[in-house]
Design a protein around this motif. Structure first.
Motif, PDB file in Angstrom:
ATOM      1  N   ALA A 109       0.791  -1.159  -0.167  1.00  0.00           N
ATOM      2  CA  ALA A 109       0.047   0.181  -0.031  1.00  0.00           C
ATOM      3  C   ALA A 109       1.033   1.190   0.030  1.00  0.00           C
ATOM      4  O   ALA A 109       0.551   2.044  -0.618  1.00  0.00           O
ATOM      5  CB  ALA A 109      -1.025  -0.033   1.356  1.00  0.00           C
ATOM      6  N   VAL A 110       1.990   1.325   0.809  1.00  0.00           N
ATOM      7  CA  VAL A 110       2.809   2.637   0.762  1.00  0.00           C
ATOM      8  C   VAL A 110       3.435   2.850  -0.571  1.00  0.00           C
ATOM      9  O   VAL A 110       3.532   3.909  -0.867  1.00  0.00           O
ATOM     10  CB  VAL A 110       4.014   2.220   2.049  1.00  0.00           C
ATOM     11  N   LYS A 111       3.695   1.873  -1.413  1.00  0.00           N
ATOM     12  CA  LYS A 111       4.305   1.918  -2.564  1.00  0.00           C
ATOM     13  C   LYS A 111       3.270   2.761  -3.488  1.00  0.00           C
ATOM     14  O   LYS A 111       3.607   3.537  -4.176  1.00  0.00           O
ATOM     15  CB  LYS A 111       4.556   0.390  -3.413  1.00  0.00           C
ATOM     16  N   TYR A 153      -5.766   9.180   5.905  1.00  0.00           N
ATOM     17  CA  TYR A 153      -6.315   7.809   6.252  1.00  0.00           C
ATOM     18  C   TYR A 153      -7.463   7.421   5.037  1.00  0.00           C
ATOM     19  O   TYR A 153      -7.737   6.449   4.722  1.00  0.00           O
ATOM     20  CB  TYR A 153      -6.975   8.030   7.504  1.00  0.00           C
ATOM     21  N   ASP A 154      -8.250   8.579   4.717  1.00  0.00           N
ATOM     22  CA  ASP A 154      -9.263   8.497   3.844  1.00  0.00           C
ATOM     23  C   ASP A 154      -8.959   8.090   2.436  1.00  0.00           C
ATOM     24  O   ASP A 154      -9.342   7.040   1.767  1.00  0.00           O
ATOM     25  CB  ASP A 154     -10.268   9.863   3.783  1.00  0.00           C
ATOM     26  N   LYS A 155      -7.686   8.549   1.928  1.00  0.00           N
ATOM     27  CA  LYS A 155      -7.090   8.177   0.786  1.00  0.00           C
ATOM     28  C   LYS A 155      -6.381   6.767   0.740  1.00  0.00           C
ATOM     29  O   LYS A 155      -6.317   5.921  -0.083  1.00  0.00           O
ATOM     30  CB  LYS A 155      -6.145   9.306   0.142  1.00  0.00           C
ATOM     31  N   PHE A 156      -5.742   6.519   2.138  1.00  0.00           N
ATOM     32  CA  PHE A 156      -5.005   5.349   2.303  1.00  0.00           C
ATOM     33  C   PHE A 156      -5.802   3.958   2.339  1.00  0.00           C
ATOM     34  O   PHE A 156      -5.440   3.003   1.820  1.00  0.00           O
ATOM     35  CB  PHE A 156      -3.939   5.574   3.623  1.00  0.00           C
ATOM     36  N   LYS A 157      -6.940   4.188   3.156  1.00  0.00           N
ATOM     37  CA  LYS A 157      -7.881   2.955   3.452  1.00  0.00           C
ATOM     38  C   LYS A 157      -7.995   2.033   2.353  1.00  0.00           C
ATOM     39  O   LYS A 157      -7.796   0.929   2.156  1.00  0.00           O
ATOM     40  CB  LYS A 157      -8.879   3.339   4.275  1.00  0.00           C
ATOM     41  N   PRO A 158      -8.727   2.543   1.179  1.00  0.00           N
ATOM     42  CA  PRO A 158      -8.843   1.711   0.029  1.00  0.00           C
ATOM     43  C   PRO A 158      -7.764   1.187  -0.742  1.00  0.00           C
ATOM     44  O   PRO A 158      -7.866  -0.083  -1.124  1.00  0.00           O
ATOM     45  CB  PRO A 158      -9.655   2.967  -0.959  1.00  0.00           C
ATOM     46  N   VAL A 159      -6.554   1.880  -0.554  1.00  0.00           N
ATOM     47  CA  VAL A 159      -5.345   1.405  -0.992  1.00  0.00           C
ATOM     48  C   VAL A 159      -4.872   0.097  -0.238  1.00  0.00           C
ATOM     49  O   VAL A 159      -4.468  -0.958  -0.755  1.00  0.00           O
ATOM     50  CB  VAL A 159      -4.228   2.368  -1.231  1.00  0.00           C
ATOM     51  N   ILE A 160      -4.976   0.152   1.211  1.00  0.00           N
ATOM     52  CA  ILE A 160      -4.848  -0.950   2.185  1.00  0.00           C
ATOM     53  C   ILE A 160      -5.702  -2.109   1.744  1.00  0.00           C
ATOM     54  O   ILE A 160      -5.504  -3.072   1.590  1.00  0.00           O
ATOM     55  CB  ILE A 160      -5.160  -0.540   3.422  1.00  0.00           C
ATOM     56  N   SER A 161      -7.156  -1.756   1.458  1.00  0.00           N
ATOM     57  CA  SER A 161      -8.214  -2.780   1.325  1.00  0.00           C
ATOM     58  C   SER A 161      -7.745  -3.588  -0.051  1.00  0.00           C
ATOM     59  O   SER A 161      -7.748  -4.758  -0.044  1.00  0.00           O
ATOM     60  CB  SER A 161      -9.633  -2.032   1.085  1.00  0.00           C
ATOM     61  N   SER A 163      -4.618  -3.899  -1.403  1.00  0.00           N
ATOM     62  CA  SER A 163      -3.714  -4.562  -0.957  1.00  0.00           C
ATOM     63  C   SER A 163      -3.673  -5.797  -0.178  1.00  0.00           C
ATOM     64  O   SER A 163      -3.361  -6.864  -0.444  1.00  0.00           O
ATOM     65  CB  SER A 163      -2.494  -3.659  -0.411  1.00  0.00           C
ATOM     66  N   PHE A 164      -4.782  -5.840   0.520  1.00  0.00           N
ATOM     67  CA  PHE A 164      -5.356  -7.017   1.414  1.00  0.00           C
ATOM     68  C   PHE A 164      -5.526  -7.957   0.251  1.00  0.00           C
ATOM     69  O   PHE A 164      -5.299  -9.248   0.316  1.00  0.00           O
ATOM     70  CB  PHE A 164      -6.333  -6.627   2.328  1.00  0.00           C
ATOM     71  N   SER A 165      -6.423  -7.631  -0.782  1.00  0.00           N
ATOM     72  CA  SER A 165      -6.756  -8.525  -1.741  1.00  0.00           C
ATOM     73  C   SER A 165      -5.648  -9.218  -2.588  1.00  0.00           C
ATOM     74  O   SER A 165      -5.456 -10.253  -2.912  1.00  0.00           O
ATOM     75  CB  SER A 165      -7.848  -7.936  -2.559  1.00  0.00           C
ATOM     76  N   LYS A 166      -4.666  -8.066  -3.033  1.00  0.00           N
ATOM     77  CA  LYS A 166      -3.336  -8.345  -3.727  1.00  0.00           C
ATOM     78  C   LYS A 166      -2.787  -9.332  -3.216  1.00  0.00           C
ATOM     79  O   LYS A 166      -2.119 -10.187  -3.914  1.00  0.00           O
ATOM     80  CB  LYS A 166      -2.914  -7.142  -3.953  1.00  0.00           C
ATOM     81  N   VAL A 167      -2.546  -9.441  -1.785  1.00  0.00           N
ATOM     82  CA  VAL A 167      -1.334 -10.231  -1.155  1.00  0.00           C
ATOM     83  C   VAL A 167      -1.919 -11.507  -0.656  1.00  0.00           C
ATOM     84  O   VAL A 167      -1.451 -12.138  -0.164  1.00  0.00           O
ATOM     85  CB  VAL A 167      -0.574  -9.545  -0.191  1.00  0.00           C
ATOM     86  N   GLY A 168      -3.411 -11.533  -0.575  1.00  0.00           N
ATOM     87  CA  GLY A 168      -4.256 -12.451  -0.238  1.00  0.00           C
ATOM     88  C   GLY A 168      -4.229 -12.436   1.166  1.00  0.00           C
ATOM     89  O   GLY A 168      -4.804 -13.356   1.847  1.00  0.00           O
ATOM     90  N   ALA A 169      -4.269 -11.261   1.934  1.00  0.00           N
ATOM     91  CA  ALA A 169      -4.535 -11.100   3.410  1.00  0.00           C
ATOM     92  C   ALA A 169      -5.829 -11.589   3.813  1.00  0.00           C
ATOM     93  O   ALA A 169      -6.105 -11.974   4.949  1.00  0.00           O
ATOM     94  CB  ALA A 169      -3.900  -9.770   3.744  1.00  0.00           C
ATOM     95  N   ASP A 170      -6.707 -11.009   3.220  1.00  0.00           N
ATOM     96  CA  ASP A 170      -8.302 -11.052   3.476  1.00  0.00           C
ATOM     97  C   ASP A 170      -8.755 -12.515   3.420  1.00  0.00           C
ATOM     98  O   ASP A 170      -9.169 -12.876   4.340  1.00  0.00           O
ATOM     99  CB  ASP A 170      -9.160 -10.364   2.231  1.00  0.00           C
ATOM    100  N   LYS A 171      -8.011 -13.461   2.527  1.00  0.00           N
ATOM    101  CA  LYS A 171      -8.593 -14.900   2.632  1.00  0.00           C
ATOM    102  C   LYS A 171      -7.903 -15.596   3.651  1.00  0.00           C
ATOM    103  O   LYS A 171      -8.431 -16.394   4.488  1.00  0.00           O
ATOM    104  CB  LYS A 171      -8.125 -15.474   1.335  1.00  0.00           C
TER     105      LYS A 171
END
Length: 236
Positions: A109-111, A153-161, A163-171
């Motif tokens: 996400a930071v990237k 925070y408002d801009k970053f949160k969707p990026v984190i979300s 990224s969760f899907s991208k790296v498989g963290a959600d699953k």
């Protein structure tokens, strides 16, 4: 009598001029001209930009969060029992992976969000640049935090979300929490990991910017531009 007084005045003036010249000579090069609030603010922005460029970019590499003790994301309190419970039933590797993917999401996400921080620094207005300059070693970073945290925070949160899907963290975490909730005699847990990791990632970013600010304040050799040299010489 007048000649004697005149001679004393000449000697006094010469001595005063010599002392004044010594003071001027002792100043860091380029600081003899007056720096206004606008110059100081520009120098502080430059220091924050360097923090992003040199320190925040480190967070974007693999293990940038995970192996950096200053910013490593650990489990929130409500999930510590999930970690403990999984380890007790022999699922330690799965617990380790769950922790790692949280940090991977932040790194990813930071990237994606670094331009957000760059633009935030450009837009920042220092109300009292001199006070910030002469403040604590992380005063400029604290100011940046207070002025940008909610917006970022408002801009970053969707990026984190994403990224969760991208790296498989959600699953992985859905699986972890499901397994834990199926352990007999445990209370079911749920948590908003996206919100948690967003806040932790932001904290990590501000922490690393503060590292660079402290470096620039404490080491003249870290001031890589003329502006930084002139501005931070004022607080030495």
């Amino acid at each position: 009598m007048m000649k004697r007084i005149f001679a004393v005045l000449i000697i006094f003036n010469l001595t005063a001029c010599a002392e004044l010249q010594q003071v001027v000579d002792s100043l860091p090069e380029g600081t003899s001209s007056v720096l206004g609030n606008a110059d100081i603010a520009a120098g502080l922005r430059q220091a924050l930009d360097l923090g992003i460029d040199k320190q925040v970019t480190k967070l974007t590499s693999e293990d940038g969060f995970f192996k950096n003790d200053l910013v490593k994301i650990v489990l929130p309190a409500e999930l510590q029992k999930v970690d403990d419970g999984l380890r007790k039933i022999g699922l330690g590797n799965l617990a380790d992976e769950g922790l790692k993917v949280l940090n991977r999401a932040a790194e990813d996400a930071v990237k994606e969000a670094t331009p957000i921080f760059v633009n935030a620094v450009k837009d920042i207005t220092f109300d009292d640049a001199k006070t910030i300059l002469l403040g604590e070693s992380n005063a400029a970073t604290n100011y940046l935090t207070s002025k940008t945290q909610t917006q970022l925070y408002d801009k970053f949160k969707p990026v984190i979300s994403a990224s969760f899907s991208k790296v498989g963290a959600d699953k992985i975490w859905d699986n972890l929490i499901t397994k834990y909730n199926n352990i007999p005699f445990t209370n079911n847990v749920s948590t908003d990991l996206t919100d948690y990791v967003t806040n932790e990632a932001l904290k990590g970013v501000y922490t690393m910017i503060a590292v660079e600010e402290k470096e620039i304040r404490s080491k003249a050799s870290s001031r890589s531009t003329d502006l930084l040299k002139k501005v931070f010489a004022l607080q030495d």
